[in-house]
Write a protein that holds these residues in place. Sequence first.
Motif, short mmCIF file in Angstrom:
data_model
loop_
_atom_site.label_atom_id
_atom_site.label_comp_id
_atom_site.label_asym_id
_atom_site.label_seq_id
_atom_site.Cartn_x
_atom_site.Cartn_y
_atom_site.Cartn_z
N LEU A 458 0.81 -1.51 -0.10
CA LEU A 458 0.10 0.06 0.02
C LEU A 458 0.98 1.20 0.12
CD1 LEU A 458 -2.64 -0.95 2.67
CD2 LEU A 458 -2.93 -0.96 0.17
N TRP A 459 1.77 1.16 0.61
CA TRP A 459 2.97 2.29 0.80
C TRP A 459 3.63 2.62 -0.40
CZ3 TRP A 459 5.05 1.43 6.23
CH2 TRP A 459 3.97 1.68 7.16
N ALA A 460 3.84 1.56 -1.35
CA ALA A 460 4.74 1.57 -2.52
C ALA A 460 3.83 1.89 -3.74
CB ALA A 460 5.32 0.36 -2.85
N SER A 461 4.13 3.19 -4.47
CA SER A 461 3.31 3.69 -5.40
C SER A 461 4.12 2.85 -6.82
CB SER A 461 3.46 5.30 -5.86
OG SER A 461 4.98 5.32 -6.13
N PRO A 462 3.30 2.90 -7.89
CA PRO A 462 3.73 2.07 -9.16
C PRO A 462 4.76 2.70 -9.71
CG PRO A 462 1.34 2.42 -9.16
CD PRO A 462 1.88 3.28 -7.99
N ARG A 463 5.20 3.89 -9.24
CA ARG A 463 6.39 4.68 -9.73
C ARG A 463 7.64 4.26 -8.96
NH1 ARG A 463 4.74 10.92 -11.43
NH2 ARG A 463 2.99 10.47 -13.01
N SER A 464 7.30 4.43 -7.65
CA SER A 464 8.43 4.27 -6.54
C SER A 464 8.98 2.74 -6.76
CB SER A 464 8.37 4.89 -5.38
OG SER A 464 7.07 3.99 -4.85
N GLY A 465 8.26 1.76 -6.93
CA GLY A 465 8.59 0.28 -6.95
C GLY A 465 8.55 0.01 -5.34
N PRO A 466 9.64 -0.73 -4.87
CA PRO A 466 9.84 -1.33 -3.66
C PRO A 466 9.51 -0.22 -2.54
CG PRO A 466 11.31 -2.38 -4.94
CD PRO A 466 10.66 -1.07 -5.77
N VAL A 467 8.93 -0.46 -1.35
CA VAL A 467 8.56 0.32 -0.34
C VAL A 467 10.21 0.72 0.29
CG1 VAL A 467 6.63 -0.34 0.05
CG2 VAL A 467 8.51 -1.50 1.18
N ALA A 468 10.14 2.18 1.22
CA ALA A 468 11.07 2.24 1.89
C ALA A 468 11.68 1.22 2.71
CB ALA A 468 10.91 3.54 2.71
N GLU A 469 13.14 1.18 3.06
CA GLU A 469 13.53 0.12 4.00
C GLU A 469 12.90 0.24 5.41
OE1 GLU A 469 17.81 2.02 5.92
OE2 GLU A 469 17.71 1.40 3.65
N GLU A 470 12.43 1.37 5.87
CA GLU A 470 11.92 1.32 7.22
C GLU A 470 10.65 0.40 7.16
OE1 GLU A 470 12.72 4.14 5.68
OE2 GLU A 470 11.02 5.45 5.66
N ALA A 471 9.80 0.26 6.01
CA ALA A 471 8.62 -0.70 5.84
C ALA A 471 9.04 -1.86 5.73
CB ALA A 471 7.87 -0.04 4.99
N ALA A 472 10.06 -2.43 5.37
CA ALA A 472 10.50 -4.20 5.29
C ALA A 472 10.52 -4.92 6.42
CB ALA A 472 11.76 -3.98 4.54
N ALA A 473 9.18 -5.77 6.32
CA ALA A 473 9.26 -6.47 7.66
C ALA A 473 10.06 -7.85 7.33
CB ALA A 473 7.83 -7.15 7.56
N ALA A 474 10.43 -7.89 5.81
CA ALA A 474 11.48 -9.03 5.46
C ALA A 474 12.92 -8.92 5.78
CB ALA A 474 11.11 -9.23 3.95
N ALA A 475 13.31 -7.55 6.06
CA ALA A 475 14.75 -7.56 6.17
C ALA A 475 15.48 -8.36 7.27
CB ALA A 475 15.02 -5.66 6.45
N PRO A 476 14.82 -8.40 8.62
CA PRO A 476 15.56 -9.22 9.31
C PRO A 476 15.80 -10.51 8.97
CG PRO A 476 13.87 -7.74 10.60
CD PRO A 476 13.91 -7.50 9.17
N LEU A 477 14.78 -11.11 8.30
CA LEU A 477 14.56 -12.28 7.83
C LEU A 477 15.67 -12.81 6.85
CD1 LEU A 477 13.49 -15.53 7.62
CD2 LEU A 477 11.70 -14.50 6.24
N VAL A 478 15.88 -11.86 5.63
CA VAL A 478 17.07 -12.06 4.77
C VAL A 478 18.34 -11.90 5.28
CG1 VAL A 478 17.83 -10.79 2.47
CG2 VAL A 478 15.36 -10.99 2.86
N GLU A 479 18.41 -11.13 6.23
CA GLU A 479 19.72 -10.88 7.03
C GLU A 479 19.84 -12.09 7.67
OE1 GLU A 479 19.50 -7.50 9.71
OE2 GLU A 479 19.45 -6.30 8.15
N THR A 480 18.98 -12.86 8.32
CA THR A 480 19.41 -14.16 9.03
C THR A 480 19.56 -15.19 7.91
OG1 THR A 480 17.89 -13.56 10.83
CG2 THR A 480 18.35 -15.89 10.37
N MET A 481 18.92 -15.18 6.61
CA MET A 481 19.32 -16.02 5.65
C MET A 481 20.68 -15.80 5.05
SD MET A 481 15.67 -15.56 3.57
CE MET A 481 15.69 -16.68 2.42
N LEU A 482 21.11 -14.70 5.10
CA LEU A 482 22.53 -14.24 4.73
C LEU A 482 23.58 -14.94 5.77
CD1 LEU A 482 22.29 -11.06 3.21
CD2 LEU A 482 22.75 -13.02 1.63
N ARG A 483 23.25 -14.69 7.08
CA ARG A 483 24.07 -15.15 8.02
C ARG A 483 24.31 -16.58 8.21
NH1 ARG A 483 21.22 -13.19 11.81
NH2 ARG A 483 21.79 -11.08 11.55
N ARG A 484 23.12 -17.26 7.94
CA ARG A 484 23.36 -18.77 7.94
C ARG A 484 23.86 -19.45 6.71
NH1 ARG A 484 17.93 -21.79 9.95
NH2 ARG A 484 19.28 -23.37 10.16
#
Length: 929
Positions: A458-484
């Motif tokens: 909802l926060w991502a407009s068609p022009r801006s594409g992906p949302v701002a990093e402060e909205a990313a719920a998946a960021a900690p999970l991806v960091e864990t994936m990289l760490r492992r």
Amino acid sequence: MLSLDPLGLEWDCPLGSKDLEEEEGPRVEGSGLPPPGYFPGSWSQDVGLDCKGSPEGAEARAWTVYYYSLLQSCLQQAGLPETQDRSQAPRTGCPGAEVTLCILGSPSTFLSVLLEGGVQSPGNMLLCLSPAWLTKVPAPGQPGEAALLVSKAVSFHPGGLTFLDDFVPARRVTYFLAGLGLGPGQGREAAELARDLTCPTGASAELARLLEDRLLTRRLLAQQGGVAVPATLAFTYKLPALLQGRDASPGLRLVELSGKEGQETLVKDEVGAFLHSEALGDALQVAIKLSSWRWRGRQVLRLHPRAEVGTVADTVLALLEKLEEEESVLVEAVCPPARLSFPGSPQPGPELAVRICAVVCRTQGDRPLLSKVVCAVGRGDHPLRHQSSLPRTLEAALAAVLALEAELSVEQRGGRQARTDFLGVDFALTVAGGALTPVALELNGGLCLEACGALEGLWASPRSGPVAEEAAAAAPLVETMLRRSARCLMEGKQLLVIGGGGFSKKFVWEAARDYGLKLHLVESDPNHFASQLVQTFIHFDVTEHRRDEDNARLLAELVRARGLQLDGCFSYWDDCLVLTALLCQELGLPCSSPAAMRLAKQKSHTQLHLLCRQGPPWPSPSLHAVPCCPLESEADVERAVHQVPLPGVMKLEFGAGAVGVRLVEDAPQCHEHFSRIARDLQGEADHPGIGLGWGNAMLLMEFIDGTEHDVDLVLFGGRLLAAFVSDNGPTRLPGFTETAACMPTGLAPEQEAQLVQAAFRCCLGCGLLDGVFNVELKLTGAGPRLIEINPRMGGFYLRDWILELYGVDLLLAAAMVACGLRPALPTHPRARGHLVGVMCLVSQHLQVLNSTASQEALQALHDRGLLRFNLFLSSEEALVPSEYEEPYCSVACAGSSLAEARLRLLGLCQGLGIDGPHYPVAHFLSHFK
């Protein structure tokens, strides 16, 4: 964690009624084909979805096409371009030497993770649309385990770009996350693919089954998490093994039946007592459902008025006939919706129900981190579901406890590498005791993750594409994936370490054991404590650095004679860095060149070399260099005072830890300090570990006014992969021993970027292309100026703080670079708070270090989470003259903001006696406002 794919056959409940409600989750009738999907929009249908060597049947092919169309629809709605098919030109890659994060599941469920992975690890986040795109092969030397190879996938890149790729040879998966299901579709094949892998997995079918058991998870949440759950009455024939021997939980009544027959009286009595009990509070209805993984998405439930005791009991008895061992029938209170009033509304409409959804990710140190909370709002007279309600933000705090896995065996987890890396927790917002109360309903994975992704959409407009990093719920999970993934790539690697280091480097050996590294040590001290902690110990004198070239050849011969099959060689000890580079050259192992290491090791050569680098590309590293003069004799001192503006700074050419560094105001002070160093610090025995093995030559450099900062860099192939900036407090002039620090930096983003780029350019200017480096700079009114480059990871507390705040281990990154592997790091690491610390010195704090701030007292406070304690010196190492002493330890406090951490530390130092008139902590922290 794995998201159960809830596709399956509907169970035909014999108690048909108009108030039957379907259990949440999409389902299909018994055909086994995907549901008919309407995906508005247009995209190319002529794409290569077939995987060579792994033909699919008609049903499997239908699912692959369905998921590809779903992916294109999701990308289109997010304003992102269509997937480009480049499968006709297979990717070759670097087999066995690259991070490969692989997801097998619904694109809509995992879209936020896939897009975030494309940003944090471009080209390494892969989506498999079919199990046929993956292959399990036996793992050599690991009986019962298998490696997972991916031959075809959709790869994700920055900006939301996606490509359909074939891989020849197949890529080895370093992290696997799958959607598991019990019915048609990919679920069963995914479950088998995820079992007993050598690579880390987000979970397994075994773990997912545990989480799908509402009875087990509610008892776990209530007992260990202190979380409110709906009042529940449970009937079971045989208590699940994980519930046996556990204490009763508040609001949870468990009735163990002796059989299926003759239970009518007991059931009716228990149901009657439950429905009339105060545990149900204001609930007017109860829901009846089956509890076990077998029924997830395959059943219907019935809502009944609380007053209909007989009907509820009859429904329970009918359901009992369907049960198998360790399954249960639940009768639970339907939480009454909270009454939400809206100003200006002319008439009170229907009550609104609020459902809260939280995503909790496993982070560094197996700690849970709340990454996102959203809520859904709907009519209170209809059950609220994820996919039929609009997500909104909700400011809330949540703590989740993931303690169950510690009790499970490898078989119960579904493999040695199986973990639960993220959880979805569903709450209903209700009223209890006159207060709004969130009540935990269930644990899930994909549904909550998808809900959070929908909010971000909802926060991502068609022009801006992906949302701002402060909205990313998946960021900690991806960091864990990289760490492992990094752990997976490095497990079992054979590394030669040159120089064991002192007391402050004891963490190396503990970390190596944790990562599964096989270390071989070259060390001068035959009684070094680490000699018993390594695979091979080679006693060799590495202190005579004038013979480094000869010693490198001798060590190479020793390595070959012992038959060591090394993957890499590195050092974190200042004295051994040049020797390590020479040895790597002899053995053909990755490392920055010996010339670059020599240049960075000798401080005056570093500055003078960079001063001469005045060509493009701009800005040149010469902008950051500081005029200086090398000093080897009194005559050099006399010449230098006429060339370098005073006041200046005198320091050891090869020194470390700020030992012997001093502000000099005039020529007499310069001569006096040079003579003192020449007398007191002549060789390694006078002060081990500060570089005197290279001699005691000095340099005089211009004093630069400004704030001091450390920048810790990770470079690979001359590319900057990560940078961490910390701020230092004012020193106790005329000395430069560190007093205080904070991380992350409190500077403005523009100033932080200036420091990072200055550090990066200075490293490149010296030829440092591969490794982990610590660069000390001052930020002046004219920009960053270089103090010195330490061509190894930062010392003191820096590795620990970066690991704590960012989840990035500089030691592991250095080991990966030494093995020629690109470190698996997030592109933009996010700090999980702030740390502010102060150094303790024996000369200033001897009394309190033996009383209120003793090692035992500080360690106890550390263990309770009240401070962060890093000890640098053993009791023997601390016994040096105060003029040349190094910090004894660091004491730090954490906070959600810099100001909070600073105030906590100041109060702690005052209470422990660290603060005082001769050691004014408030002054040392004054830069951190």
